[in-house]
Design a protein around this motif. Structure first.
Motif, PDB file in Angstrom:
ATOM      1  N   GLU A  16     -31.163  13.239 -90.133  1.00 14.91           N
ATOM      2  CA  GLU A  16     -32.631  13.393 -89.462  1.00 14.91           C
ATOM      3  C   GLU A  16     -32.976  11.732 -90.212  1.00 14.91           C
ATOM      4  N   SER A  19     -31.778   8.976 -88.515  1.00 13.36           N
ATOM      5  CA  SER A  19     -33.099   8.192 -87.096  1.00 13.36           C
ATOM      6  C   SER A  19     -33.973   7.393 -88.229  1.00 13.36           C
ATOM      7  N   ASN A  24     -28.247   6.124 -85.246  1.00 13.41           N
ATOM      8  CA  ASN A  24     -28.221   6.889 -84.133  1.00 13.41           C
ATOM      9  C   ASN A  24     -27.899   7.957 -85.814  1.00 13.41           C
ATOM     10  N   ARG A  25     -28.562   9.467 -85.291  1.00  9.76           N
ATOM     11  CA  ARG A  25     -28.594  10.711 -85.491  1.00  9.76           C
ATOM     12  C   ARG A  25     -26.935  11.561 -85.957  1.00  9.76           C
TER      13      ARG A  25
END
Length: 193
Positions: A16, A19, A24-25
C-alpha cells in the motif's frame, strides 16, 4: 511458504505504501517479502506466496533489479534463479535515495540549468526569473547535501540524523518555547539580606 500474521501485515502495508510512493503494489510486496524472509527465493515461491501471476512476478523482479534493490543469486544444485535483497535497512534507504535522485531529481536540476541559461528567460517577468533561479539554487544545494549524505557510512549517517533531531529544537525560531524547555530559565535569586 506460509506467512505469519506479522509478515503478512507488513507485506500488505508495504504494498500500500509503495502505491503511495508511485511504485507498483506487486513490486513493493515482492521486495517486502524478500526483506522480511531474509533468504533468497525463486520466482515460483514469490508468486505462490503472494498469489501473483508469474508474469507479474517476472516484471516486478526486473523492476527491482533495475532499481538495484534485488540481486539474482543461485543455489548449489538448483538451476533456477533466486532473488534476494539486502537485510540492511540503511543500505536499502541509500539505494532508494540514490536511485530516486538519479531518476527524478537530477533531470529536474538539468532542466532548470538549461532554462536558466536560455537567453529567452530574459523575456520572462523578473518574478518568474527569480523563482526559476531560486528553485535551481535550492535544488542544487539539496542535491549537494544529499550526495554528501550518501557518501557517509550508515553508522555516521544514523548519528547525524539523531543529532539533527536534537539540534533542530534549538534552531526553530517559531518554537521558542521548546528551547526554554531544554534550557529552563532559572528564576532570579532573591537578594540576600
Amino acid at each position: 511458504m506460509e506467512l505469519t500474521d506479522i509478515s503478512r501485515r507488513f507485506i500488505v502495508h508495504w504494498g500500500e505504501m509503495g502505491s503511495n510512493w508511485g511504485v507498483n503494489r506487486s513490486v513493493a510486496q515482492i521486495h517486502a517479502l524478500l526483506y522480511v524472509h531474509g533468504q533468497p527465493l525463486h520466482a515460483e515461491d514469490l508468486a505462490d506466496t503472494l498469489v501473483l501471476a508469474r508474469s507479474n512476478v517476472s516484471n516486478s523482479l526486473k523492476e527491482l533489479i533495475n532499481w538495484r534493490l534485488v540481486r539474482v543469486t543461485h543455489l548449489l544444485g538448483d538451476r533456477r534463479d533466486y532473488y534476494e535483497t539486502s537485510g540492511d535497512v540503511w543500505e536499502l534507504f541509500r539505494t532508494i535515495v540514490r536511485e530516486r535522485k538519479e531518476r527524478e531529481f537530477d533531470p529536474t536540476v538539468a532542466l532548470l540549468r538549461e532554462l536558466s541559461s536560455d537567453p529567452a528567460l530574459e523575456k520572462e517577468s523578473p518574478a518568474m526569473q527569480d523563482r526559476l533561479r531560486s528553485t535551481l539554487d535550492f535544488m542544487q544545494t539539496l542535491g549537494s547535501w544529499s550526495d554528501e549524505m550518501l557518501r557517509l557510512s550508515p553508522a555516521t549517517l544514523e548519528k547525524i540524523l539523531k543529532l539533527g533531531a536534537q539540534v533542530q529544537r534549538f534552531v526553530r525560531p517559531a518554537d521558542a518555547g521548546d528551547a526554554l524547555s531544554v534550557f529552563p530559565v532559572t528564576p532570579p535569586m532573591p537578594p540576600m539580606g
